[in-house]
Design a protein around this motif. Sequence first.
Motif, short mmCIF file in Angstrom:
data_model
loop_
_atom_site.label_atom_id
_atom_site.label_comp_id
_atom_site.label_asym_id
_atom_site.label_seq_id
_atom_site.Cartn_x
_atom_site.Cartn_y
_atom_site.Cartn_z
N VAL A 208 24.71 13.55 -22.88
CA VAL A 208 25.20 12.17 -22.76
C VAL A 208 26.54 12.03 -23.46
O VAL A 208 27.47 11.40 -22.93
N GLU B 275 25.00 -1.40 -22.80
CA GLU B 275 23.64 -1.93 -22.72
C GLU B 275 23.08 -2.16 -24.12
O GLU B 275 22.47 -3.20 -24.40
N GLN B 276 23.30 -1.19 -25.02
CA GLN B 276 22.79 -1.33 -26.38
C GLN B 276 23.43 -2.52 -27.10
O GLN B 276 22.76 -3.28 -27.80
N GLU C 219 28.32 3.29 -20.48
CA GLU C 219 27.28 2.48 -19.84
C GLU C 219 26.14 2.17 -20.83
O GLU C 219 25.72 1.03 -20.97
N LEU C 220 25.67 3.22 -21.54
CA LEU C 220 24.56 3.05 -22.48
C LEU C 220 24.97 2.25 -23.72
O LEU C 220 24.21 1.45 -24.24
N THR C 221 26.22 2.47 -24.17
CA THR C 221 26.73 1.74 -25.34
C THR C 221 26.82 0.25 -25.03
O THR C 221 26.48 -0.59 -25.87
N ARG D 224 13.51 -0.49 -26.10
CA ARG D 224 14.66 -0.05 -25.29
C ARG D 224 15.85 0.28 -26.18
O ARG D 224 16.55 1.27 -25.95
N LEU E 48 17.67 3.88 -26.41
CA LEU E 48 19.11 4.06 -26.20
C LEU E 48 19.74 4.82 -27.36
O LEU E 48 20.63 5.66 -27.15
N GLU F 185 18.98 8.36 -26.69
CA GLU F 185 19.77 8.85 -25.55
C GLU F 185 21.20 9.17 -25.96
O GLU F 185 21.76 10.18 -25.56
N LEU F 186 21.78 8.25 -26.76
CA LEU F 186 23.18 8.41 -27.16
C LEU F 186 23.42 9.58 -28.10
O LEU F 186 24.57 9.97 -28.34
N LYS G 202 28.71 7.74 -18.78
CA LYS G 202 27.32 7.46 -19.16
C LYS G 202 27.25 6.88 -20.56
O LYS G 202 26.51 5.92 -20.83
N THR G 203 28.05 7.45 -21.48
CA THR G 203 28.08 6.95 -22.86
C THR G 203 28.51 5.49 -22.89
O THR G 203 27.91 4.66 -23.58
#
Length: 351
Positions: free
Chosen positions: A24, A37-38, A33-35, A11, A15, A18-19, A30-31
Amino acid sequence: MIERLEAIKARYEDLNAELMKPEVIANVKKTLELTKEQASLRDAYEIYGAYQKVLTGIEEAKEMVHDPELGEMAREELANLETEKEHLEKEIEIILLPKDPNDGKNVIVEIRGAAGGDEGNIFAGDLYRMYTKYAENEGWKLEELEAEPGEAGGYTQVSFMVKGENVYSRLKYESGAHRVQRVPATETQGRVHTSTATVLVMPEAEELDFELDMNDVRVDITRSSGCGGQGVNTTDSAVRLTHIPTGIVVYSQTERSQIKNKEKAIKILKTRLFDLKTQEREKELGEERRSKIGTGDRSEKIRTYNYPQNRVTDHRIGFTTNTLDRVMEGDLGKIIDALIAEDQARKLRGE
């Protein structure tokens, strides 16, 4: 354990990919949110990398044990790696425990003088200074949001934001009633009095957590009051927000600018509403959450500061230190470390 670590690794690397995508990068929400999570996976990802290296090293050392020239060195290396493997496995066990999603957040802290009148307010001021010193020690930034000074010193109420790395993960254990035992400056007979101040630590509400509908908020502009220096009373810059559905009222006057006061007030209101929502969720979970340190009954007396004996006792875990003088200068680390260790131990026991 390995399956969970492999899933985290996969995962984390997804990520990363994705980033890097232009669509993105162009989407700030969205950036973010993903940052986030990472970042929540980083510790597990990095320790798994270290663990894999140790496992590889163990296999290589085992192959060399029987080499006539390198065998002795290989055996020594193998013993060291086996010890490191055990150490890493204990760390991984803790890292894989369920995470509080708020741990990485900044916080808003509210301190109020409670039982004891003036002495309770003075103690509230002492606690504020203690947290200010602790924030300095940790390299965090502290910003005062709201303050109502007490007539004899200290504060009837003071609220402030603390910004930095994983602030909530360490300060969340501070919510509750703090009790002080000492001879007040106003006491002529030299008798020890007991007073209290309450502390509330709330994770800062972020855009992804809570969306405030301003149609539910009444905004009143008033004239600032109190000791704020020259000019503080000459303009209508103070802002009072009332959240109509809940009745929560927030007042901000620390800035000379009405716009800045409004921004601060909105930030406090969002955080209070997010905290209210979190507390309601905790109540729904009932017994399951009762043993959690830092999320229990906020009226609970959590700690006593005994000045005559220079002693601080945290009642939740039975931790005592005879260094009250240093604690009041911001040396809170040992107490918080003990609370974290006990919290982790309870989770490992499945409580």
